[in-house]
Design an enzyme around this catalytic site. Sequence first.
Site, mmCIF file in Angstrom:
data_model
loop_
_atom_site.group_PDB
_atom_site.id
_atom_site.type_symbol
_atom_site.label_atom_id
_atom_site.label_comp_id
_atom_site.label_asym_id
_atom_site.label_seq_id
_atom_site.Cartn_x
_atom_site.Cartn_y
_atom_site.Cartn_z
ATOM 1 N N ASN A 69 -23.670 65.865 -36.894
ATOM 2 C CA ASN A 69 -22.727 65.719 -36.000
ATOM 3 C C ASN A 69 -21.225 67.094 -36.772
ATOM 4 O OD1 ASN A 69 -24.231 65.914 -33.658
ATOM 5 N ND2 ASN A 69 -25.067 63.910 -34.810
ATOM 6 N N MET A 71 -19.026 68.493 -38.329
ATOM 7 C CA MET A 71 -19.029 69.711 -38.473
ATOM 8 C C MET A 71 -18.574 70.725 -37.175
ATOM 9 S SD MET A 71 -19.434 70.737 -42.878
ATOM 10 C CE MET A 71 -18.233 71.944 -42.756
ATOM 11 N N HIS A 105 -21.988 73.494 -40.288
ATOM 12 C CA HIS A 105 -23.452 73.207 -38.805
ATOM 13 C C HIS A 105 -22.317 73.091 -37.834
ATOM 14 C CE1 HIS A 105 -26.249 73.110 -36.443
ATOM 15 N NE2 HIS A 105 -25.583 72.040 -35.973
ATOM 16 N N ASN A 153 -24.978 79.453 -33.297
ATOM 17 C CA ASN A 153 -26.156 78.472 -33.361
ATOM 18 C C ASN A 153 -27.027 78.444 -31.380
ATOM 19 O OD1 ASN A 153 -28.522 76.629 -33.859
ATOM 20 N ND2 ASN A 153 -26.564 75.121 -33.292
ATOM 21 N N GLU A 154 -28.506 78.876 -31.482
ATOM 22 C CA GLU A 154 -28.439 78.422 -30.067
ATOM 23 C C GLU A 154 -27.909 79.300 -28.959
ATOM 24 O OE1 GLU A 154 -29.327 74.079 -29.338
ATOM 25 O OE2 GLU A 154 -29.852 74.017 -31.258
ATOM 26 N N GLU A 261 -33.781 73.042 -39.718
ATOM 27 C CA GLU A 261 -34.226 71.917 -39.554
ATOM 28 C C GLU A 261 -35.025 70.736 -39.498
ATOM 29 O OE1 GLU A 261 -31.587 71.776 -36.099
ATOM 30 O OE2 GLU A 261 -29.557 73.005 -36.819
ATOM 31 N N TRP A 312 -34.284 67.936 -40.766
ATOM 32 C CA TRP A 312 -33.348 67.263 -40.580
ATOM 33 C C TRP A 312 -33.072 65.730 -40.223
ATOM 34 C CZ3 TRP A 312 -29.601 70.148 -38.781
ATOM 35 C CH2 TRP A 312 -28.688 69.801 -38.742
HETATM 36 O O1 G3I Z 1 -21.258 58.844 -32.018
HETATM 37 C C1 G3I Z 1 -21.118 58.104 -30.780
HETATM 38 C C2 G3I Z 1 -20.932 57.549 -30.226
HETATM 39 O O2 G3I Z 1 -20.157 56.689 -30.328
HETATM 40 C C3 G3I Z 1 -21.601 57.096 -28.242
HETATM 41 O O3 G3I Z 1 -21.630 55.493 -28.099
HETATM 42 C C4 G3I Z 1 -23.419 57.274 -27.924
HETATM 43 C C5 G3I Z 1 -23.640 57.131 -27.005
HETATM 44 O O4 G3I Z 1 -24.418 58.236 -26.193
HETATM 45 O O5 G3I Z 1 -22.880 58.633 -28.139
HETATM 46 C C6 G3I Z 1 -22.880 59.178 -30.202
HETATM 47 O O6 G3I Z 1 -22.877 60.346 -30.154
HETATM 48 C C7 G3I Z 1 -24.161 61.175 -29.871
HETATM 49 C C8 G3I Z 1 -24.303 61.634 -31.605
HETATM 50 O O7 G3I Z 1 -25.062 62.761 -31.435
HETATM 51 C C9 G3I Z 1 -24.192 60.891 -32.619
HETATM 52 O O8 G3I Z 1 -25.236 59.984 -32.740
HETATM 53 C C10 G3I Z 1 -24.616 62.066 -28.629
HETATM 54 O O9 G3I Z 1 -23.932 60.901 -27.803
HETATM 55 C C11 G3I Z 1 -25.599 62.303 -29.255
HETATM 56 O O10 G3I Z 1 -25.665 63.643 -28.225
HETATM 57 C C12 G3I Z 1 -25.401 63.808 -30.722
HETATM 58 O O11 G3I Z 1 -26.317 64.338 -30.647
HETATM 59 C C13 G3I Z 1 -26.717 65.088 -31.591
HETATM 60 C C14 G3I Z 1 -27.246 67.135 -31.074
HETATM 61 O O12 G3I Z 1 -26.941 67.552 -31.954
HETATM 62 C C15 G3I Z 1 -26.149 66.609 -29.837
HETATM 63 O O13 G3I Z 1 -25.234 67.425 -30.474
HETATM 64 C C16 G3I Z 1 -27.597 64.181 -32.763
HETATM 65 O O14 G3I Z 1 -27.494 63.741 -33.425
HETATM 66 C C17 G3I Z 1 -28.280 66.002 -33.488
HETATM 67 O O15 G3I Z 1 -29.495 65.406 -34.090
HETATM 68 C C18 G3I Z 1 -28.264 67.095 -32.527
HETATM 69 O O16 G3I Z 1 -28.400 67.801 -33.449
HETATM 70 C C19 G3I Z 1 -29.520 69.162 -32.985
HETATM 71 C C20 G3I Z 1 -28.447 70.417 -34.074
HETATM 72 O O17 G3I Z 1 -27.218 70.836 -34.124
HETATM 73 C C21 G3I Z 1 -28.817 71.928 -33.538
HETATM 74 N N1 G3I Z 1 -30.188 72.227 -33.751
HETATM 75 C C22 G3I Z 1 -30.681 70.910 -32.888
HETATM 76 C C23 G3I Z 1 -30.120 69.578 -33.071
HETATM 77 C C24 G3I Z 1 -31.305 67.945 -32.397
HETATM 78 O O18 G3I Z 1 -30.843 68.392 -30.773
#
Ligand code: G3I
Length: 354
Positions: A69, A71, A105, A153-154, A261, A312
């Site tokens: 996340n 980057m 990414h 991306n996407e 991923e 991933w």
């Molecule tokens: O860091 C905050 C935290 O402070 C807060 O309390 C919490 C409450 O929801 O959210 C946290 O942020 C989350 C973040 O991940 C870190 O854990 C976001 O809600 C959550 O939406 C975010 O999800 C990430 C998602 O992309 C959206 O950015 C996933 O970890 C990550 O694995 C996922 O990765 C994506 C790739 O970038 C693109 N391809 C699909 C892949 C899976 O969805």
Amino acid sequence: MKKIIAPVFLSFLLFFSFCTTQQNEHQQTTLKQSANYPVGTAVGFKWLKNDTTARKIIQKDFNSLTAENCMKMYAVQPKQDSFVWKKTDYLVEFCRQNDIRLHGHALNWYLSTPKWVKAYNGDSSALEQILKNHIQTYAGRYKGKVASWDVVNEALADETGGYRSCVWFDELGKDYVARSFKYARQADPDVKLFYNDYYLESDTAKLETCLKMIDEFQQKNIPIDGIGLQFHLYIDHPSIDAIENALEEFTKRDLLIHISELDITFNHHRSEPKYHQFTDSMAMVQKQRYFEIVDAYQRIVPKEQQYGISVWGFLDKYTWIRSFFDIPAWPCLYDDDYQAKPAYFGFLKAAQQQ
Ligand code: G3I
């Protein structure tokens, strides 16, 4: 005397051969040593910094990293023209010290567009300038340090064969994708540039549009080097034939192919969970599925087009699927207690047979 020497000698021999086998097995358990291509993982910034056991596994098994996340655009430019480099700098340094490739990414992803861009109400040329400035400032700063980028991306919608509606597409049209690649190339002439997307192996409309986009890019000399096939797979879907078909289609386009991923889960993301516990027999089925995917990649993609296979995340305990979909999930190579799962040995077995 002879009677005593013989068993002692035999025990010594057995002990020696046991140590050698142990040593071989230890070496065999290293993914990056077994594969002929880079083996990568996504990393969460917090656990990369604080979880020493996870770091040791990274150092042992992986030679490519992708930031899960930190980057993304919302993390790097949370306010207009106010860039935050600290976490990316940390990753660059970690990779340098450990001889690991850093895959960037992502420069543009609709889901990581910060609020200030979404709320923007200027004209389209000003938005274009925001796109260009973000890509060029970012890719320019890490020139020579980031080996490759998921430039966009996407960008493609699910199941319709169209482009995804988002601020970039709605305001700038579909050519924002091509222009993003041009901006990235201007900022770093040598970095590898990828288009990255999911379900290209199962959504035939999306696959067709993606191939058309790549063909157009290649005809118009838009600088694209590779395709990132995310491969967020289910244990029972899609079929290995569909996966092989996607690998073949992109391979024909002479692109670098990055399985970018990979994870393999049991419960389907958007329906009621069917599996509540991870059993031994599930572990064996998952092992076979990992084996088949890695094996297909190695058979279909020629060596010079193999950019690598990245998972991933490698620890079930940090998988994005549990929190994102609120379902039980065990999609990774290592379990919650840092033990390599049968899935790991499925990947390894395929990598060793090249
Ligand atoms: O860091 C905050 C935290 O402070 C807060 O309390 C919490 C409450 O929801 O959210 C946290 O942020 C989350 C973040 O991940 C870190 O854990 C976001 O809600 C959550 O939406 C975010 O999800 C990430 C998602 O992309 C959206 O950015 C996933 O970890 C990550 O694995 C996922 O990765 C994506 C790739 O970038 C693109 N391809 C699909 C892949 C899976 O969805």
